[in-house]
Design a protein around this motif. Structure first.
Motif, PDB file in Angstrom:
ATOM      1  N   ALA A  43       0.831  -1.210   0.000  1.00 51.66           N
ATOM      2  CA  ALA A  43       0.000   0.000   0.000  1.00 51.66           C
ATOM      3  C   ALA A  43       0.862   1.254   0.000  1.00 51.66           C
ATOM      4  CB  ALA A  43      -0.919  -0.009   1.220  1.00 51.66           C
ATOM      5  N   LYS A 100      -5.913   4.507   1.796  1.00 57.53           N
ATOM      6  CA  LYS A 100      -4.616   5.151   1.583  1.00 57.53           C
ATOM      7  C   LYS A 100      -4.136   5.907   2.817  1.00 57.53           C
ATOM      8  CE  LYS A 100      -4.504   5.065  -3.315  1.00 57.53           C
ATOM      9  NZ  LYS A 100      -5.604   4.124  -3.361  1.00 57.53           N
ATOM     10  N   GLU A 102      -1.762   7.304   5.949  1.00 58.31           N
ATOM     11  CA  GLU A 102      -0.382   7.746   6.150  1.00 58.31           C
ATOM     12  C   GLU A 102       0.237   6.896   7.263  1.00 58.31           C
ATOM     13  OE1 GLU A 102       1.239  10.127   4.409  1.00 58.31           O
ATOM     14  OE2 GLU A 102      -0.554  10.201   3.155  1.00 58.31           O
TER      15      GLU A 102
END
Lengths: 256, 170
Positions: A43, A100, A102
């Motif tokens: 990812a 997505k 961090e």
């Protein structure tokens, strides 16, 4: 490769190894650890190769295009099975891919998972004792014998928890628990409580059976992680041996 | 009537065995009921197979296969990896009694005993040890059967793929 990228990879590798070591100590099998780490690394746009052993994880994280790589090693601590952690990490790994995330978000989620509460101790003791009584019932015991198993399991598990808390060797903790449980159930056998007190004696230590090490051992062997399979299997055998020694103590003392 | 009562009673206690271990392994609360049902039905199937003359190894295998497949279906409703559901459910089927009896036998073999007792004890020990190993192999094979048959790495892909196909066909 800029410095920021290097720092990013450094951070990522720390998080990935943290995930791996949490999974290992929570009782996941080797292929799950490998798949989860690869999924999270993917990812973030990196590939990883892993060397998974029982007490340490070694990882190389690399970027195929730029021929950049970074390696790191982390010890895993044996902590006791925690499926809430396994479940939480699995959900997290999918959300990382889909939403997505961090790296900071991943870190926060890991902290949250680590802070999740366990079941209250009294509930654990009661439920495991009920499970022991259930085994006794399935063997064919009557309610008086179920009660003996319940009490033996309750006190035995309490002893094991205390021994683990006092940082005894884990096999020794299991030995103590098996000894105490079979002393209690053996007393019932000696005093002939119920029609088949030997059922209570046989099932009083079943809560200690190394189910997770043994099942994970076989599933690792099946996946081709032969080394891990052997290590986990031996660990399971050591635990069975500790249980048998504990029972033997009671058998010798009572002369059953 | 008595027979049914006996089966229901055993069904209940098999389920209790499963959730006892589930609590010990600290599973998420939302999965407890599922684990109870998986353990109860898996264990009952094991006893049905044994009752039909299948033996404990085959019985454990079929019980574990049932748990394995049901855990894949339930995993999507309970949002957890299938093995979190399947492992506590098959733990009551783990041959713990065989394993420690084999160990106890090995310990007794080292004692000073006469030849005939030694042979009898050796026979029992080997029997218990082999049963423990093969039941265990049957359990882990049974639990991982759905993944082995579908040749996927994750159960999530498995059912997502099916759902997409269904959508297309509609």
């Amino acid at each position: 490769m800029g410095l920021t990228d290097e720092e990013k990879v450094n951070e990522l590798s720390k998080v990935l190894l943290e995930v791996g070591s949490l999974l290992m100590s929570s009782g996941a099998n080797s292929s799950r650890i490998r798949i989860t780490i690869s999924r999270i690394a993917g990812a973030f746009g990196y590939d990883v190769d892993l060397l998974i052993t029982h007490r340490a994880l070694m990882m190389t994280i690399y970027d195929e295009e730029t021929d950049f790589f970074f390696s790191r090693l982390k010890r895993t601590s044996p902590h006791g099975v925690n499926f809430r952690m396994v479940s939480g990490i699995s959900r997290m790994s999918w959300r990382i891919v889909q939403e997505k995330w961090e790296i900071d978000q991943v870190k926060n989620e890991l902290e949250r998972l680590k802070s999740l509460s366990h079941y209250p101790r009294i509930l654990v003791l009661a439920m495991v004792s009920a499970a022991g009584a259930g085994f006794c019932r399935v063997f064919g015991g009557v309610y008086l014998e179920l009660l003996v198993t319940f009490v033996a399991t309750f006190i035995g598990l309490y002893v094991r928890q205390e021994a683990v808390k006092k940082a005894f060797n884990p096999y020794l903790a299991i030995f103590f628990a098996a000894f105490v449980s079979s002393m209690i159930a053996g007393l019932a056998l000696k005093m002939k409580i119920g029609p088949n007190p030997e059922y209570a004696f046989a099932t009083s230590v079943l809560y200690l059976i190394p189910g997770i090490p043994l099942i994970n051992s076989l599933s690792d062997l099946l996946d081709g992680n032969i080394m891990n399979g052997i290590v986990r299997g031996l660990n399971g055998l050591m635990i069975s041996f500790a249980i048998a020694l504990g029972m033997l103590g009671a058998v010798l003392i009572y002369g059953i | 009537m008595q027979e049914w009562l006996h089966i229901v009673d055993r069904w209940f206690w098999l389920g209790m065995g499963a959730i006892g271990f589930a609590v010990l392994f600290n599973v998420p609360k939302r999965t407890l009921l599922t684990i109870f049902l998986l353990g109860a039905f898996g264990g009952t199937l094991k006893f049905v197979v044994i009752g039909a003359g299948g033996g404990i190894i085959l019985g454990s295998f079929f019980g574990a296969v049932l748990v394995g497949f049901a855990s894949i279906v339930a995993a999507h409703q309970r949002h957890t990896p299938p093995f979190v559901l399947a492992i506590p459910a098959v733990i009551p089927m783990v041959p713990g009694a065989f394993a420690y009896r084999a160990m106890l036998g090995v310990i007794h073999l080292t004692e000073k005993i006469n030849h005939d007792t030694f042979l009898k004890l050796l026979e029992e020990t080997v029997d218990n040890g082999l049963k423990a190993f093969f039941v265990l192999a049957a359990l882990s094979l049974g639990v991982s059967a759905p993944m082995l048959i579908s040749r996927r790495e994750s159960a999530k892909n498995l059912v997502v793929r099916i759902k997409r196909d269904e959508l297309k066909s509609k």
